[in-house]
Design a protein around this motif. Structure first.
Motif, PDB file in Angstrom:
ATOM      1  N   VAL A 131      12.975  20.847  -1.938  1.00 44.57           N
ATOM      2  CA  VAL A 131      12.712  19.411  -1.842  1.00 44.57           C
ATOM      3  C   VAL A 131      11.235  19.165  -1.573  1.00 44.57           C
ATOM      4  CG1 VAL A 131      15.017  18.746  -1.092  1.00 44.57           C
ATOM      5  CG2 VAL A 131      13.336  19.385   0.624  1.00 44.57           C
ATOM      6  N   ASN A 132      10.720  18.137  -2.228  1.00 43.34           N
ATOM      7  CA  ASN A 132       9.334  17.735  -1.997  1.00 43.34           C
ATOM      8  C   ASN A 132       9.343  16.280  -1.558  1.00 43.34           C
ATOM      9  OD1 ASN A 132       6.629  16.779  -2.347  1.00 43.34           O
ATOM     10  ND2 ASN A 132       6.224  18.661  -3.509  1.00 43.34           N
ATOM     11  N   LEU A 133       9.025  16.057  -0.284  1.00 41.99           N
ATOM     12  CA  LEU A 133       9.146  14.722   0.297  1.00 41.99           C
ATOM     13  C   LEU A 133       7.791  14.040   0.488  1.00 41.99           C
ATOM     14  CD1 LEU A 133      11.853  15.619   2.992  1.00 41.99           C
ATOM     15  CD2 LEU A 133      12.196  14.853   0.643  1.00 41.99           C
ATOM     16  N   GLY A 134       6.709  14.741   0.114  1.00 41.36           N
ATOM     17  CA  GLY A 134       5.381  14.124   0.219  1.00 41.36           C
ATOM     18  C   GLY A 134       4.951  13.942   1.661  1.00 41.36           C
ATOM     19  N   ASP A 135       4.028  13.009   1.858  1.00 40.99           N
ATOM     20  CA  ASP A 135       3.544  12.738   3.216  1.00 40.99           C
ATOM     21  C   ASP A 135       4.604  11.969   3.991  1.00 40.99           C
ATOM     22  OD1 ASP A 135       1.304  13.799   2.112  1.00 40.99           O
ATOM     23  OD2 ASP A 135       0.073  11.974   2.244  1.00 40.99           O
ATOM     24  N   ILE A 136       4.810  12.371   5.252  1.00 37.69           N
ATOM     25  CA  ILE A 136       5.756  11.642   6.098  1.00 37.69           C
ATOM     26  C   ILE A 136       5.082  11.340   7.436  1.00 37.69           C
ATOM     27  CG2 ILE A 136       7.954  11.743   7.329  1.00 37.69           C
ATOM     28  CD1 ILE A 136       9.088  13.381   5.080  1.00 37.69           C
ATOM     29  N   ALA A 137       4.938  10.077   7.726  1.00 41.98           N
ATOM     30  CA  ALA A 137       4.369   9.612   9.003  1.00 41.98           C
ATOM     31  C   ALA A 137       3.035  10.285   9.306  1.00 41.98           C
ATOM     32  CB  ALA A 137       5.368   9.849  10.136  1.00 41.98           C
ATOM     33  N   GLY A 138       2.222  10.408   8.273  1.00 45.69           N
ATOM     34  CA  GLY A 138       0.886  10.941   8.486  1.00 45.69           C
ATOM     35  C   GLY A 138       0.791  12.455   8.406  1.00 45.69           C
ATOM     36  N   LEU A 139       1.929  13.136   8.353  1.00 44.31           N
ATOM     37  CA  LEU A 139       1.892  14.591   8.191  1.00 44.31           C
ATOM     38  C   LEU A 139       1.998  14.888   6.693  1.00 44.31           C
ATOM     39  CD1 LEU A 139       4.164  15.594  11.196  1.00 44.31           C
ATOM     40  CD2 LEU A 139       1.668  15.653  11.050  1.00 44.31           C
ATOM     41  N   ALA A 140       0.982  15.585   6.186  1.00 40.61           N
ATOM     42  CA  ALA A 140       0.812  15.682   4.734  1.00 40.61           C
ATOM     43  C   ALA A 140       1.779  16.681   4.099  1.00 40.61           C
ATOM     44  CB  ALA A 140      -0.630  16.081   4.417  1.00 40.61           C
ATOM     45  N   SER A 141       2.111  16.376   2.844  1.00 40.22           N
ATOM     46  CA  SER A 141       2.773  17.311   1.922  1.00 40.22           C
ATOM     47  C   SER A 141       3.940  18.076   2.534  1.00 40.22           C
ATOM     48  CB  SER A 141       1.757  18.322   1.378  1.00 40.22           C
ATOM     49  OG  SER A 141       0.698  17.643   0.768  1.00 40.22           O
ATOM     50  N   GLN A 142       4.998  17.355   2.859  1.00 43.40           N
ATOM     51  CA  GLN A 142       6.184  17.995   3.412  1.00 43.40           C
ATOM     52  C   GLN A 142       7.076  18.480   2.285  1.00 43.40           C
ATOM     53  OE1 GLN A 142       6.641  18.360   6.856  1.00 43.40           O
ATOM     54  NE2 GLN A 142       4.521  17.644   6.850  1.00 43.40           N
ATOM     55  N   ASP A 143       7.237  19.779   2.173  1.00 43.07           N
ATOM     56  CA  ASP A 143       8.208  20.310   1.217  1.00 43.07           C
ATOM     57  C   ASP A 143       8.916  21.496   1.853  1.00 43.07           C
ATOM     58  OD1 ASP A 143       6.286  22.270   1.124  1.00 43.07           O
ATOM     59  OD2 ASP A 143       6.119  22.304  -1.056  1.00 43.07           O
ATOM     60  N   GLY A 144      10.026  21.888   1.255  1.00 47.69           N
ATOM     61  CA  GLY A 144      10.758  23.001   1.850  1.00 47.69           C
ATOM     62  C   GLY A 144      12.134  23.174   1.253  1.00 47.69           C
ATOM     63  N   ALA A 145      13.014  23.748   2.048  1.00 41.13           N
ATOM     64  CA  ALA A 145      14.331  24.133   1.549  1.00 41.13           C
ATOM     65  C   ALA A 145      15.404  23.169   2.045  1.00 41.13           C
ATOM     66  CB  ALA A 145      14.668  25.543   2.010  1.00 41.13           C
ATOM     67  N   TYR A 146      16.413  23.009   1.199  1.00 42.77           N
ATOM     68  CA  TYR A 146      17.558  22.160   1.531  1.00 42.77           C
ATOM     69  C   TYR A 146      18.815  22.976   1.292  1.00 42.77           C
ATOM     70  CZ  TYR A 146      21.068  18.476   0.681  1.00 42.77           C
ATOM     71  OH  TYR A 146      22.194  17.694   0.698  1.00 42.77           O
ATOM     72  N   LEU A 147      19.729  22.908   2.228  1.00 47.53           N
ATOM     73  CA  LEU A 147      20.984  23.627   2.066  1.00 47.53           C
ATOM     74  C   LEU A 147      22.125  22.713   2.493  1.00 47.53           C
ATOM     75  CD1 LEU A 147      22.177  26.449   1.341  1.00 47.53           C
ATOM     76  CD2 LEU A 147      22.208  26.920   3.790  1.00 47.53           C
ATOM     77  N   SER A 148      23.187  22.690   1.705  1.00 41.82           N
ATOM     78  CA  SER A 148      24.317  21.828   2.030  1.00 41.82           C
ATOM     79  C   SER A 148      25.629  22.544   1.714  1.00 41.82           C
ATOM     80  CB  SER A 148      24.221  20.525   1.223  1.00 41.82           C
ATOM     81  OG  SER A 148      25.343  19.707   1.484  1.00 41.82           O
ATOM     82  N   VAL A 149      26.566  22.423   2.624  1.00 39.27           N
ATOM     83  CA  VAL A 149      27.895  22.989   2.405  1.00 39.27           C
ATOM     84  C   VAL A 149      28.892  21.844   2.478  1.00 39.27           C
ATOM     85  CG1 VAL A 149      29.630  24.607   3.244  1.00 39.27           C
ATOM     86  CG2 VAL A 149      27.206  25.175   3.444  1.00 39.27           C
ATOM     87  N   GLU A 150      29.710  21.727   1.444  1.00 40.94           N
ATOM     88  CA  GLU A 150      30.640  20.605   1.371  1.00 40.94           C
ATOM     89  C   GLU A 150      32.059  21.082   1.110  1.00 40.94           C
ATOM     90  OE1 GLU A 150      30.055  16.789  -1.087  1.00 40.94           O
ATOM     91  OE2 GLU A 150      31.346  18.038  -2.326  1.00 40.94           O
ATOM     92  N   GLY A 151      32.989  20.479   1.819  1.00 41.41           N
ATOM     93  CA  GLY A 151      34.396  20.732   1.552  1.00 41.41           C
ATOM     94  C   GLY A 151      35.051  19.486   0.991  1.00 41.41           C
ATOM     95  N   SER A 152      35.978  19.641   0.056  1.00 38.30           N
ATOM     96  CA  SER A 152      36.695  18.491  -0.515  1.00 38.30           C
ATOM     97  C   SER A 152      38.164  18.572  -0.147  1.00 38.30           C
ATOM     98  CB  SER A 152      36.568  18.483  -2.041  1.00 38.30           C
ATOM     99  OG  SER A 152      35.217  18.460  -2.418  1.00 38.30           O
TER     100      SER A 152
END
Lengths: 153, 294
Positions: free
Chosen positions: B272-293
């Motif tokens: 995920v690339n979320l850009g600048d957030i609240a003045g902290l520059a270039s926030q990117d990283g990993a996303y993990l999700s586990v879902e049950g149906s």
């Protein structure tokens, strides 16, 4: 007037463009070959019939059918749809399903069982997808067809 | 007190997910992957943007839903999301998500001091209605209208960063279509969403600000390709408003891969690339999700 974010229209146009239906491809025998020709299709349909009988979502809709005739007609139909040298000689799809009250749930269940049957017989993903693509136009002639429906076309 | 009722929700959800495992009944009749996943805002879709499809696998005679745990890690932040969604007859979806944002690094920005020791927590209550069409069977796909009502549980951050409110509501229109045998004869799912919002960073930094305090139309788009019925790869793009004067806000995007070994389970990993957030520059990283149906 609500302000529109920069590039919104561009992204929107791109979305609409990609949402447009793709044009259907001409049937070719490539798919028919991949399904194992007539005998491969008959095996898939046999596997499918077993799965239908065991699936309580749809089994009731098939109660009392002439299994041999159904097997022959569906095999003909899949053979024809996949570009094989057959022609479906059964009754018009819309008339067959008129008043049966087939639900989306049941259509989905049948699609699932067909996919499972094709997987069971080792059909490659691309062939499964193409056969499903050719079956999708039948949805409107199968699901929720009123009892007094006129025949297809 | 605040969090006391979250574990029961999850316990109920996990119980519902596990209960059908004893029987042969699937969680619903729609085809694999067609419900998307639980987004960070609870609504069914991708990770960042909703789809027009409804959660889980319920078709027109069924009900069902999803529960999910998701986490995104960037240079300076961690976002944890507990989400759940309920689908009635593939017509109405009700969803809930609790988002907890943590500032991981020491930041010397005065405006971020209220983060302190405690997490920033936002609840998102969602509703989505399928207006017309079907993802697969309709030539023009499926169209849905949805709303997400967002509320902060600890409201110091929105005020500290200059947001006007700590609650807000987004309204969105989504269109989704799955093309069978698309590129490389693989099934392709595409989505477009138009959202009216005044949320800053999805609401995590409150709603409205000194630059703008009204709803704005933003567009979101995503596409995914089913390599097989149990593997989906794709990407998403989400426009964002830019209401706060103290720090600029960027659009979000991601690239994801989802694994659907069974209709009861979906695991999603993304960059995920979320850009600048609240003045902290270039926030990117990993996303993990586990879902049950269920």
């Amino acid at each position: 007037m609500m302000p529109v974010h920069r590039h919104t229209l561009l992204v929107l146009l791109l979305s609409v463009f990609t949402l447009m239906p793709a044009h259907a491809e001409e049937p070719s025998s490539e798919l028919y070959q991949a399904l194992g020709e007539r005998s491969g299709i008959e095996t898939i349909v046999k596997e499918l019939l077993g799965r239908i009988a065991d699936d309580e979502r749809i089994a009731s809709q098939f109660k009392g059918i002439d299994v041999r005739r159904f097997h022959r007609n569906l095999s003909d139909q899949l053979c024809q749809l996949s570009g094989g040298p057959c022609s479906y000689s059964g009754n018009d799809m819309r008339s067959v399903h008129a008043g049966m009250g087939v639900s989306d749930t049941q259509f989905n269940a049948l699609a699932e069982q067909l996919v499972r049957a094709m997987e069971e017989e080792g059909m490659p993903t691309w062939a499964q997808n193409r056969l499903l693509e050719r079956l999708v136009p039948l949805h409107e002639d199968i699901v929720d067809v009123p009892a007094e429906a006129a025949p297809t076309r | 007190m605040n969090k006391a009722w979250t574990p029961p929700i999850l316990a109920l959800g996990i119980g519902l997910v596990l209960s059908p495992m004893a029987s042969a009944d699937p969680p619903g009749s729609r085809l694999w992957g067609t419900g998307g996943v639980n987004s960070i805002e609870g609504s069914a879709g991708g990770g960042l943007s909703p789809w027009a499809t409804l959660a889980g696998y319920a078709s027109d005679e069924e009900w069902g839903g999803t529960v999910a745990l998701s986490r995104a890690n960037t240079q300076d932040y961690t976002l944890n999301v507990q989400g759940a969604a309920f689908n009635w007859r593939n017509r109405i979806e009700l969803s809930f998500a609790r988002q907890e944002l943590t500032l991981d690094t020491l930041a010397f920005t005065p405006t971020l001091q209220p983060f302190g020791e405690s997490d920033l927590t936002q609840d998102v209550f969602g509703v989505k209605a399928r207006l017309a069409g079907d993802l697969i069977y309709s030539p023009y796909g499926q169209w849905s209208l949805g709303a997400q009502h967002k509320r902060h549980r600890v409201s110091e951050i929105p005020a500290a960063v200059g947001a006007e409110d700590d609650t807000g509501t987004d309204v969105y229109l989504s269109g989704s279509k799955l093309f069978l045998a698309g590129p490389f004869d693989r099934n392709l799912v595409v989505n477009g969403t138009l959202r009216a919002t005044r949320a800053n960073q999805g609401g995590l930094l409150g709603f409205g600000g000194d630059q703008r305090d009204s709803h704005e139309l933003v567009a979101e788009a995503s596409a995914g390709l089913f390599l097989r019925r149990d593997w989906l790869i794709g990407g998403e793009y989400r426009q964002k408003p830019d209401n706060l004067g103290f720090a600029g806000e960027d659009d979000w995007w991601d690239l994801y891969v989802a694994w659907i070994p069974d209709r009861r389970l979906t695991v999603t990993a993304a960059y995920v690339n979320l850009g600048d957030i609240a003045g902290l520059a270039s926030q990117d990283g990993a996303y993990l999700s586990v879902e049950g149906s269920f």
